[in-house]
Motif scaffolding. Structure first.
Motif, PDB file in Angstrom:
ATOM      1  N   GLN B 589       0.824  -1.212   0.000  1.00 19.63           N
ATOM      2  CA  GLN B 589       0.000   0.000   0.000  1.00 19.63           C
ATOM      3  C   GLN B 589       0.855   1.257   0.000  1.00 19.63           C
ATOM      4  OE1 GLN B 589      -2.483  -1.495   3.346  1.00 19.63           O
ATOM      5  NE2 GLN B 589      -4.085  -0.284   2.375  1.00 19.63           N
ATOM      6  N   LYS B 590       1.931   1.200   0.780  1.00 16.86           N
ATOM      7  CA  LYS B 590       2.739   2.417   0.962  1.00 16.86           C
ATOM      8  C   LYS B 590       3.663   2.689  -0.214  1.00 16.86           C
ATOM      9  CE  LYS B 590       3.474   2.874   5.913  1.00 16.86           C
ATOM     10  NZ  LYS B 590       4.498   2.365   6.806  1.00 16.86           N
ATOM     11  N   HIS B 591       4.320   1.628  -0.713  1.00 18.94           N
ATOM     12  CA  HIS B 591       5.420   1.872  -1.643  1.00 18.94           C
ATOM     13  C   HIS B 591       5.195   1.388  -3.063  1.00 18.94           C
ATOM     14  CE1 HIS B 591       7.490   2.842   2.018  1.00 18.94           C
ATOM     15  NE2 HIS B 591       7.343   1.615   2.477  1.00 18.94           N
ATOM     16  N   ALA B 592       4.335   0.364  -3.257  1.00 23.43           N
ATOM     17  CA  ALA B 592       4.373  -0.339  -4.538  1.00 23.43           C
ATOM     18  C   ALA B 592       3.627   0.375  -5.660  1.00 23.43           C
ATOM     19  CB  ALA B 592       3.827  -1.751  -4.367  1.00 23.43           C
ATOM     20  N   GLU B 593       2.691   1.264  -5.313  1.00 20.86           N
ATOM     21  CA  GLU B 593       1.815   1.888  -6.310  1.00 20.86           C
ATOM     22  C   GLU B 593       1.113   0.817  -7.140  1.00 20.86           C
ATOM     23  OE1 GLU B 593       4.136   4.682  -8.555  1.00 20.86           O
ATOM     24  OE2 GLU B 593       4.946   5.581  -6.733  1.00 20.86           O
ATOM     25  N   ALA B 594       0.659  -0.231  -6.478  1.00 20.82           N
ATOM     26  CA  ALA B 594      -0.004  -1.331  -7.175  1.00 20.82           C
ATOM     27  C   ALA B 594      -1.508  -1.144  -7.106  1.00 20.82           C
ATOM     28  CB  ALA B 594       0.371  -2.656  -6.518  1.00 20.82           C
ATOM     29  N   THR B 595      -2.210  -1.780  -8.046  1.00 20.42           N
ATOM     30  CA  THR B 595      -3.676  -1.745  -7.994  1.00 20.42           C
ATOM     31  C   THR B 595      -4.221  -3.091  -7.521  1.00 20.42           C
ATOM     32  OG1 THR B 595      -3.768  -2.404 -10.318  1.00 20.42           O
ATOM     33  CG2 THR B 595      -3.884  -0.041  -9.834  1.00 20.42           C
ATOM     34  N   GLU B 596      -3.408  -4.135  -7.695  1.00 21.57           N
ATOM     35  CA  GLU B 596      -3.865  -5.456  -7.264  1.00 21.57           C
ATOM     36  C   GLU B 596      -2.748  -6.201  -6.551  1.00 21.57           C
ATOM     37  OE1 GLU B 596      -7.239  -6.953 -10.455  1.00 21.57           O
ATOM     38  OE2 GLU B 596      -5.422  -8.134 -10.152  1.00 21.57           O
ATOM     39  N   VAL B 597      -3.140  -6.998  -5.579  1.00 24.98           N
ATOM     40  CA  VAL B 597      -2.158  -7.865  -4.942  1.00 24.98           C
ATOM     41  C   VAL B 597      -2.793  -9.234  -4.703  1.00 24.98           C
ATOM     42  CG1 VAL B 597      -2.712  -6.967  -2.637  1.00 24.98           C
ATOM     43  CG2 VAL B 597      -0.535  -8.116  -3.010  1.00 24.98           C
ATOM     44  N   VAL B 598      -2.059 -10.268  -5.061  1.00 31.40           N
ATOM     45  CA  VAL B 598      -2.541 -11.624  -4.827  1.00 31.40           C
ATOM     46  C   VAL B 598      -1.934 -12.120  -3.517  1.00 31.40           C
ATOM     47  CG1 VAL B 598      -2.540 -14.013  -5.658  1.00 31.40           C
ATOM     48  CG2 VAL B 598      -2.701 -12.119  -7.282  1.00 31.40           C
ATOM     49  N   VAL B 599      -2.775 -12.604  -2.625  1.00 33.98           N
ATOM     50  CA  VAL B 599      -2.265 -13.254  -1.419  1.00 33.98           C
ATOM     51  C   VAL B 599      -2.698 -14.712  -1.508  1.00 33.98           C
ATOM     52  CG1 VAL B 599      -2.387 -13.394   1.080  1.00 33.98           C
ATOM     53  CG2 VAL B 599      -2.415 -11.170  -0.034  1.00 33.98           C
ATOM     54  N   GLN B 600      -1.703 -15.592  -1.575  1.00 32.23           N
ATOM     55  CA  GLN B 600      -2.026 -16.995  -1.770  1.00 32.23           C
ATOM     56  C   GLN B 600      -1.423 -17.827  -0.649  1.00 32.23           C
ATOM     57  OE1 GLN B 600      -1.541 -18.479  -5.786  1.00 32.23           O
ATOM     58  NE2 GLN B 600      -0.613 -20.344  -4.988  1.00 32.23           N
ATOM     59  N   MET B 601      -2.235 -18.694  -0.071  1.00 34.23           N
ATOM     60  CA  MET B 601      -1.730 -19.584   0.988  1.00 34.23           C
ATOM     61  C   MET B 601      -2.046 -21.026   0.603  1.00 34.23           C
ATOM     62  SD  MET B 601      -2.394 -17.661   4.583  1.00 34.23           S
ATOM     63  CE  MET B 601      -4.156 -17.476   4.545  1.00 34.23           C
ATOM     64  N   ASN B 602      -1.010 -21.848   0.557  1.00 35.77           N
ATOM     65  CA  ASN B 602      -1.175 -23.281   0.291  1.00 35.77           C
ATOM     66  C   ASN B 602      -0.567 -24.057   1.437  1.00 35.77           C
ATOM     67  OD1 ASN B 602      -0.823 -22.001  -2.605  1.00 35.77           O
ATOM     68  ND2 ASN B 602      -1.881 -23.969  -2.860  1.00 35.77           N
ATOM     69  N   GLN B 603      -1.114 -25.221   1.684  1.00 33.18           N
ATOM     70  CA  GLN B 603      -0.488 -26.066   2.695  1.00 33.18           C
ATOM     71  C   GLN B 603      -0.423 -27.489   2.193  1.00 33.18           C
ATOM     72  OE1 GLN B 603      -2.356 -26.159   6.543  1.00 33.18           O
ATOM     73  NE2 GLN B 603      -0.473 -26.766   7.560  1.00 33.18           N
ATOM     74  N   ASN B 604       0.746 -28.114   2.302  1.00 27.45           N
ATOM     75  CA  ASN B 604       0.843 -29.529   1.993  1.00 27.45           C
ATOM     76  C   ASN B 604       1.317 -30.290   3.222  1.00 27.45           C
ATOM     77  OD1 ASN B 604       3.698 -29.304   2.085  1.00 27.45           O
ATOM     78  ND2 ASN B 604       3.756 -28.708  -0.067  1.00 27.45           N
ATOM     79  N   ASP B 605       1.719 -31.537   3.046  1.00 27.34           N
ATOM     80  CA  ASP B 605       2.033 -32.331   4.238  1.00 27.34           C
ATOM     81  C   ASP B 605       3.321 -31.896   4.925  1.00 27.34           C
ATOM     82  OD1 ASP B 605       3.471 -33.080   2.100  1.00 27.34           O
ATOM     83  OD2 ASP B 605       3.252 -35.248   2.373  1.00 27.34           O
ATOM     84  N   GLN B 606       4.056 -30.991   4.294  1.00 32.41           N
ATOM     85  CA  GLN B 606       5.306 -30.553   4.913  1.00 32.41           C
ATOM     86  C   GLN B 606       5.298 -29.110   5.398  1.00 32.41           C
ATOM     87  OE1 GLN B 606       8.104 -31.474   1.880  1.00 32.41           O
ATOM     88  NE2 GLN B 606       8.033 -33.657   2.357  1.00 32.41           N
ATOM     89  N   MET B 607       4.621 -28.266   4.609  1.00 32.77           N
ATOM     90  CA  MET B 607       4.742 -26.857   4.981  1.00 32.77           C
ATOM     91  C   MET B 607       3.592 -26.004   4.482  1.00 32.77           C
ATOM     92  SD  MET B 607       7.709 -26.006   2.324  1.00 32.77           S
ATOM     93  CE  MET B 607       7.516 -26.486   0.648  1.00 32.77           C
ATOM     94  N   LEU B 608       3.615 -24.792   4.981  1.00 34.23           N
ATOM     95  CA  LEU B 608       2.686 -23.765   4.540  1.00 34.23           C
ATOM     96  C   LEU B 608       3.470 -22.848   3.606  1.00 34.23           C
ATOM     97  CD1 LEU B 608      -0.058 -22.171   5.102  1.00 34.23           C
ATOM     98  CD2 LEU B 608       1.270 -20.883   6.747  1.00 34.23           C
ATOM     99  N   THR B 609       2.939 -22.561   2.424  1.00 37.74           N
ATOM    100  CA  THR B 609       3.610 -21.588   1.564  1.00 37.74           C
ATOM    101  C   THR B 609       2.691 -20.388   1.366  1.00 37.74           C
ATOM    102  OG1 THR B 609       2.776 -22.498  -0.505  1.00 37.74           O
ATOM    103  CG2 THR B 609       4.835 -23.425   0.322  1.00 37.74           C
ATOM    104  N   ILE B 610       3.314 -19.230   1.356  1.00 41.37           N
ATOM    105  CA  ILE B 610       2.554 -17.994   1.204  1.00 41.37           C
ATOM    106  C   ILE B 610       3.174 -17.198   0.056  1.00 41.37           C
ATOM    107  CG2 ILE B 610       1.917 -15.818   2.311  1.00 41.37           C
ATOM    108  CD1 ILE B 610       2.259 -17.272   5.006  1.00 41.37           C
ATOM    109  N   THR B 611       2.360 -16.752  -0.865  1.00 41.58           N
ATOM    110  CA  THR B 611       2.855 -15.872  -1.920  1.00 41.58           C
ATOM    111  C   THR B 611       2.118 -14.542  -1.823  1.00 41.58           C
ATOM    112  OG1 THR B 611       3.088 -17.808  -3.331  1.00 41.58           O
ATOM    113  CG2 THR B 611       3.272 -15.661  -4.395  1.00 41.58           C
ATOM    114  N   VAL B 612       2.844 -13.454  -1.900  1.00 40.62           N
ATOM    115  CA  VAL B 612       2.224 -12.132  -1.979  1.00 40.62           C
ATOM    116  C   VAL B 612       2.796 -11.473  -3.224  1.00 40.62           C
ATOM    117  CG1 VAL B 612       1.974  -9.880  -0.877  1.00 40.62           C
ATOM    118  CG2 VAL B 612       1.934 -11.943   0.505  1.00 40.62           C
TER     119      VAL B 612
END
Lengths: 212, 671
Positions: B589-612
């Motif tokens: 919000q502060k720096h990117a001057e973006a209009t969209e952001v994807v927040v993705q959370m996946n979990q498998n048997d080993q870990m949680l992955t997060i993509t922003v």
């Protein structure tokens, strides 16, 4: 005479409510109870028409108490009185049988309106709560309908999978570890609810996420 | 805390004294040792020389030298049956290692000593080694174990009495100390008084002085100052005429503490200053740190903050070196209080955090264990190198010895011995220089490692403390201020209804509006501090609410793709991940001057992955990474708190992607 019971451990707020209904002769506050234990004891003796229930109580959680009261006293109207406004919490309370949701920051008009609504068997949400709920359902609805969005990295990997490359080849191509590629692949399977790369590629083609 | 200071001296005096006293000058000892060593045969004589030399070094406080001598002797004699002296060598090595705070090695040496001595039926060395283990347990604050060892030692002494009667007072003295440290003052005093009744054993005077000081200390804790003074005087009388700076230090330190507790600060100061002089003379920096610690407390009570800081810093420096954790804790605490009183809250907070790390009994124990296991890791490597070095030196010595033998047969005995001494000093000097260099390097590495470890501990408690504090403030805001605002609103709206005039009064209506605004603002602040939905319903719902509220703001659309199982994680993990996402979205919000952001959370048997991933202007990674970036550091800290990792990719004009992986193990438990 409409009897009201307040279950809230903040005497100040209870005092404020009492002040608001002083001039309303058809409303009467019959008890101010500080915790769930006192409340359940009182309700065994006499059951009021309306219960104003705080979300955070010192002994058990307001949500739990809401469910208990709803189970034991199906006729009583429960209005949740709170200072929080998150839609998911409101939903939870409504699911457990609350009839109304009032932010503590209320005016007398709104309060009387809430009482009248629930007595009329309507669900009452205060203005802010209502707005939050609408927004919440819109977003949940959108999330259900929409096609998953691919991240840039996922698009890259999907395209290379489509070219017939395997994990190690993609890893070498993108200067990443095979482990990372595998993680992204698994994430995509999860996103599209498929169990194989083949099925993933087919679904991506069907959804026109691949340009071939 | 003070009581622990007596241990070193006890270790020093338990069994080693008496042997070295016949040697008055360092040179003479070195000479006689070297002469014996140079003789080609007579392993028995050589063994005695080794023992005497390591004892001498030990009593001179040169623990590292003593340990090295014992180690090289062990290497030389291992496998040879030399009149049952091998266990003693192990015992000496164990004692030296104990004084060097190398407990793992010390335990090994002492256990070997006990095993060998038991096999040979050498009860005295068995008892000595058990007492040494008791003292080490005491030193490591495991008093229960210490007492168990003392009991074990007593059983052996009883069995073979009266041959080992002389050890009774030593055991009683140790037990008495343990009891006093555990606040069993009366019992502890009784045991120490028992020691005072024993006469005619080795080291009698020294033990009597220590016992008198222990009794005096116990009485200080019981606020019985008259009795305390009496025993302090007994200790001083026994000491008069002796020249032992270590004992002097203990007496003066106790005296200082006595006056300090009585509130006579000028006498306390004078006594502590004498104790400082003694410790310096004895070159016993462990004891010096104890005195610095006492001086820190004294100056703090006197509100002389400059001196307090000075002594606290000196105490910290020394305590770090010697692993005196309770002194570290006290120094940090005092410093925190000083800065608080001076209004420097930043420093006060930092020191309070450090204090928390070192004082909390469980984390204290933990820190200590971590430090010790690190210690043993390095110790292993260092030992390996030392042994290699010693083998070379031994070979050189052997060659030298052979050469001597040859020349002796020619007859130029004296000249060659002189040469040999020269050579020995030369090789010793070279060897020392090499070792010193190596040690410095190892120490530096160790410091970096320990600092990293310490930072991890500090970070963990800081993150957890911060979150607890935020939750508390959010709750207080809702309950306190929120309740007041709500009640004002209720009153105002009631008044307004009662008066037509007020209904149309613009200023009054504006006031009501402002109460609404205040309430709204309060909810916003509390939500940012700790959203109720996070604690009540978990991470997924909280992120959903966060995403909605940002999207609702209008300038940035958050596309949330949550494929986690939606089951609850440990509350610390939930809060930490929530903060990471909050901070990342804040940055967008502060720096990117973006209009969209994807927040993705996946979990498998080993870990949680997060993509922003945003579609903003992107940034030059090299540029941002080279400068410390507050936001990224916070994220980095929180990710490593969860033992995860994160990568950033940013393309100018395309956007920034952040990918975080957190192992499932960090999500479900808090360690």
């Amino acid at each position: 005479m409409i009897r009201i019971v307040i279950i809230d451990d903040h005497p100040l707020v209870a005092g404020g409510i009492e002040m608001m209904i002083k001039s309303e002769s058809h409303l009467s506050i019959v008890a101010h109870l500080q915790n769930a234990k006192e409340a359940l004891q009182f309700l065994e003796e006499s059951c009021p028409e309306i219960i104003l229930l705080d979300v955070n109580l010192p002994d058990i959680d307001g949500l739990q108490l809401c469910e208990i009261i709803r189970g034991n006293y199906p006729e009583t109207k429960i209005i949740v009185l709170t200072s929080i406004e998150e839609a998911s919490i409101i939903t939870q309370f409504l699911q457990k049988g609350a009839n109304g949701f009032l932010l503590k920051n209320i005016s007398k008009e709104e309060f009387i309106q809430a009482i009248d609504s629930v007595l009329d068997n309507k669900t009452f949400l205060s203005k802010i709560a209502n707005e939050n709920m609408i927004r919440h359902f819109a977003s949940v609805n959108n999330a259900l309908k929409s096609v998953p969005v691919l991240t840039r990295r996922e698009k890259e990997i999907l395209a290379l999978l489509n070219e017939g490359m395997n994990g190690p080849q993609i890893a070498e191509h993108l200067f990443l570890s095979t482990y990372t590629i595998e993680t992204h692949r698994k994430n995509m399977l999860q996103k599209f609810s498929v169990s194989s790369t083949q099925a993933l590629l087919k679904k991506a083609r069907d959804l026109k996420l691949l340009l071939t | 805390m003070r009581m622990r200071l007596l241990i070193l001296l006890l270790l020093t005096s338990t069994a080693l004294s008496g042997y070295a006293q016949q040697y008055n000058f360092h040179d003479q000892v070195v000479d006689s040792f070297l002469i014996e060593l140079k003789k080609p045969s007579h392993d028995t004589v050589k063994m005695n020389s080794f023992l005497a030399f390591s004892r001498y070094q030990f009593n001179a406080g040169q623990y590292e030298d003593a340990l090295r001598t014992a180690q090289s002797a062990i290497r030389y004699f291992r496998g040879k049956e030399i009149n049952g002296q091998l266990p003693r060598l192990y015992y000496n090595a164990g004692m030296s290692a104990t004084n060097l705070v190398k407990y793992d090695s010390a335990t090994q040496y002492l256990d070997t000593s006990i095993a060998l001595a038991t096999k040979e039926g050498n009860n005295e060395v068995v008892v000595l080694s058990i007492i040494a283990k008791a003292l080490m347990s005491d030193y490591r604050t495991d008093y229960e174990k210490a007492v168990n060892y003392y009991v074990e030692a007593l059983a052996i002494i009883n069995k073979v009495a009266p041959a080992l009667n002389g050890y009774y007072p030593k055991v009683y003295s140790g037990m008495g100390r343990c009891l006093i440290v555990q606040k069993q003052y009366e019992k502890g005093i009784a045991y120490n008084k028992l020691v005072l009744n024993y006469k005619g054993f080795a080291d009698e005077k020294r033990y009597h002085i220590l016992a008198a000081l222990n009794v005096s200390d116990g009485y200080i804790s019981l606020q019985n100052f008259d009795s305390s003074k009496k025993y302090l005087d007994i200790a001083s009388q026994l000491y008069s005429g002796l020249k032992n700076p270590v004992l002097g230090n203990l007496i003066h330190n106790t005296e200082g503490y006595f006056y300090y507790k009585r509130g006579d600060y000028s006498k306390a100061k004078a006594a502590y200053e004498k104790a400082v002089v003694d410790a310096n003379e004895a070159k016993n920096y462990y004891l010096l740190v104890e005195v610095y610690d006492n001086l820190t407390n004294l100056y703090f009570d006197l509100r002389d903050f400059n001196s307090t800081k000075k002594y606290a810093m000196m105490a910290i420096e020394g305590a770090r070196k010697h692993g005196q954790i309770s002194i570290l804790a006290n120094s940090f605490n005092v410093l925190s209080n000083v800065y608080k009183l001076e209004g420097d809250y930043r420093n006060a907070y930092e020191y309070a955090t450090l204090f928390k790390v070192y004082s909390d009994s469980s984390s204290n124990e933990q820190t200590r264990k971590e430090i010790l296991s690190l210690e043993s890791k390095y110790e292993f490597e260092k030992n390996r190198q030392e042994i290699a070095q010693l083998t070379i030196t031994n070979l050189k010595r052997q060659a030298e010895i052979n050469r001597n033998y040859f020349t002796i047969s020619i007859g130029a005995v004296i000249g060659i011995i002189l040469l040999a001494i020269l050579f020995y000093f030369y090789s010793r000097y070279k060897h020392k220089a090499l070792l010193a260099e190596k040690e410095t390097k190892l120490k530096e590495e160790k410091i970096v490692f320990l600092e990293g470890q310490q930072q991890m501990v500090a970070m963990k408690s800081m993150i957890e403390g911060q979150e607890a504090e935020r939750a508390r403030i959010a709750r207080d805001l809702h309950d306190g201020l929120g309740g007041i605002f709500s009640t004002i609103k209720m009153y105002f709206s009631t008044i307004r209804e009662q008066s037509q005039e007020l209904k149309e009064q613009p200023l009054f209506n504006k006031s009501i509006k402002m109460v609404d605004d205040a309430n709204e603002e309060l909810r916003r602040v509390a939500f940012n501090l700790m959203p109720e939905v996070l604690t009540r319903m978990g991470l997924s719902q909280a992120i959903l609410e966060l995403a909605n509220s940002i999207t609702h703001g209008g300038s940035l659309k958050v596309l949330l793709q949550d494929y986690t199982s939606k089951e609850r994680f440990h509350s610390n993990a939930e809060t930490t991940i929530y903060r990471i996402l909050q901070e990342l979205l804040n940055n967008v919000q502060k720096h990117a001057e973006a209009t969209e952001v994807v927040v993705q959370m996946n979990q498998n048997d080993q870990m949680l992955t997060i993509t922003v991933e945003d579609n903003g202007k992107g940034f030059d990674l090299n540029h941002t990474m080279s400068e410390p970036h507050a936001g990224l550091t916070t994220i980095q800290n929180r990710v490593s708190y969860l033992k995860g990792k994160y990568t950033i990719e940013s393309v100018l004009g395309v956007g920034t992607s952040i990918f975080i992986e957190i192992p499932n193990a960090s999500l479900y438990k808090n360690d």
